[in-house]
Design a protein around this motif. Sequence first.
Motif, PDB file in Angstrom:
ATOM      1  N   TYR A  34       0.823  -1.218   0.000  1.00  0.00           N
ATOM      2  CA  TYR A  34       0.000   0.000   0.000  1.00  0.00           C
ATOM      3  C   TYR A  34       0.856   1.268   0.000  1.00  0.00           C
ATOM      4  N   VAL A  49       0.752  -9.011  -2.036  1.00  0.00           N
ATOM      5  CA  VAL A  49       1.632  -9.964  -1.356  1.00  0.00           C
ATOM      6  C   VAL A  49       0.751 -11.002  -0.657  1.00  0.00           C
ATOM      7  N   ASP A  62      -0.520 -15.516  -4.974  1.00  0.00           N
ATOM      8  CA  ASP A  62      -1.811 -15.917  -4.425  1.00  0.00           C
ATOM      9  C   ASP A  62      -1.529 -17.009  -3.382  1.00  0.00           C
ATOM     10  N   SER A  63      -1.825 -16.672  -2.133  1.00  0.00           N
ATOM     11  CA  SER A  63      -1.366 -17.543  -1.045  1.00  0.00           C
ATOM     12  C   SER A  63      -1.880 -18.993  -1.118  1.00  0.00           C
TER      13      SER A  63
HETATM   14  N1  LIG Z   1      -5.810 -13.664  -2.578  1.00  0.00           N
HETATM   15  C1  LIG Z   1      -4.567 -13.056  -2.234  1.00  0.00           C
HETATM   16  C2  LIG Z   1      -4.831 -11.829  -1.347  1.00  0.00           C
HETATM   17  C3  LIG Z   1      -3.547 -11.111  -0.988  1.00  0.00           C
HETATM   18  C4  LIG Z   1      -3.815  -9.692  -0.468  1.00  0.00           C
HETATM   19  O1  LIG Z   1      -4.916  -9.151  -0.564  1.00  0.00           O
HETATM   20  N2  LIG Z   1      -2.751  -9.091   0.080  1.00  0.00           N
HETATM   21  C5  LIG Z   1      -2.837  -7.707   0.505  1.00  0.00           C
HETATM   22  C6  LIG Z   1      -2.001  -7.493   1.740  1.00  0.00           C
HETATM   23  S1  LIG Z   1      -2.744  -8.245   3.150  1.00  0.00           S
HETATM   24  C7  LIG Z   1      -2.245  -6.847  -0.592  1.00  0.00           C
HETATM   25  O2  LIG Z   1      -1.163  -7.114  -1.050  1.00  0.00           O
HETATM   26  N3  LIG Z   1      -2.953  -5.796  -1.014  1.00  0.00           N
HETATM   27  C8  LIG Z   1      -2.487  -4.847  -1.969  1.00  0.00           C
HETATM   28  C9  LIG Z   1      -3.513  -4.439  -2.958  1.00  0.00           C
HETATM   29  O3  LIG Z   1      -4.646  -4.963  -2.933  1.00  0.00           O
HETATM   30  O4  LIG Z   1      -3.193  -3.575  -3.784  1.00  0.00           O
HETATM   31  C10 LIG Z   1      -3.680 -14.065  -1.521  1.00  0.00           C
HETATM   32  O5  LIG Z   1      -4.234 -14.996  -0.907  1.00  0.00           O
HETATM   33  O6  LIG Z   1      -2.439 -13.977  -1.622  1.00  0.00           O
END
Ligand SMILES: N[C@@H](CCC(=O)N[C@@H](CS)C(=O)NCC(=O)O)C(=O)O
Length: 202
Positions: A34, A49, A62-63
Motif C-alpha cells: 500500500y 503480497v 496468491d497464497s
Molecule cells: N488472494 C490473495 C490476497 C492477498 C492480499 O490481498 N494481500 C494484501 C495485503 S494483506 C495486498 O497485497 N494488497 C495490496 C492491494 O490490494 O493492492 C492471496 O491470498 O495472496
Amino acid sequence: MKLIGSYTSPFVRKISVILLEKGITFEFINEMPYNAENGVAKYNPLGKVPALVTDDGECWYDSPLIAQYIELLDIAPALVPRDPKAALRMRQLESLADGIMDAGLVSVREQARPAAQQSPEELVRQREKITRALDALEAYTADGTLKADELNLATIAVACAVGYLNFRRVSPGWCATRPHLVKLVETLFQRDSFARTEPPKA
Ligand SMILES: N[C@@H](CCC(=O)N[C@@H](CS)C(=O)NCC(=O)O)C(=O)O
C-alpha cells in the motif's frame, strides 16, 4: 527461496508459518503493497503480497497457490491430506479463513478513509461476512472438522485470520460466543512459528 511480503499481512503470515513449520529456509523481502513506492508488481502484476520466488527463479503468487506449491515439495509435516477430495475440503476451509482476511482488510481500508467518505453500508456488509464465517468456523471446531491439536493448512489459515482480526481490532468481541474457536487459535498461537510471525505492535 524468497518470500515477498509485509509483516502485517495475514496472507503472508500463513505462508511464513508453513515455511517455518516445514523448516524451509527463506529470505523475507519486506515490501509494503500500500506504499506509493513499492516493488511488489515486479513479482505479482496484481501488486499483492505474498509472492514466492523459488531458488530456480520461478515466481508464485496468491497464497492458496503458494501453499499448494510448497506442499508439492513433499517436505514434512504434510499439511494437506493426500486424498484429493479430503484435500479439497481442507482448501475450502482455507478459503473460508482467507475470506475473513479479505473482509477484515476491506474493513480496515474503509476505516482508514476520511470519516465523511466511509460507507457504513460497506462496513456492515464486511462485518456480516466475518460474523457468518466465524460462526461457521465455530461449528466446524465444535463438530471436530477442525481440531485444535491438528496442525494443517486449515488450522494455520484460521489462526492467521483470527490473529489479523485481533491485531486490527476488527470484530473485537468475536471470542465471547465462540469457545471452540478460541481454544483452537490459542493452541496454534503457542507454536514457535506463530510467535515468530506475530505482527508488529505499533
Ligand atoms: N488472494 C490473495 C490476497 C492477498 C492480499 O490481498 N494481500 C494484501 C495485503 S494483506 C495486498 O497485497 N494488497 C495490496 C492491494 O490490494 O493492492 C492471496 O491470498 O495472496
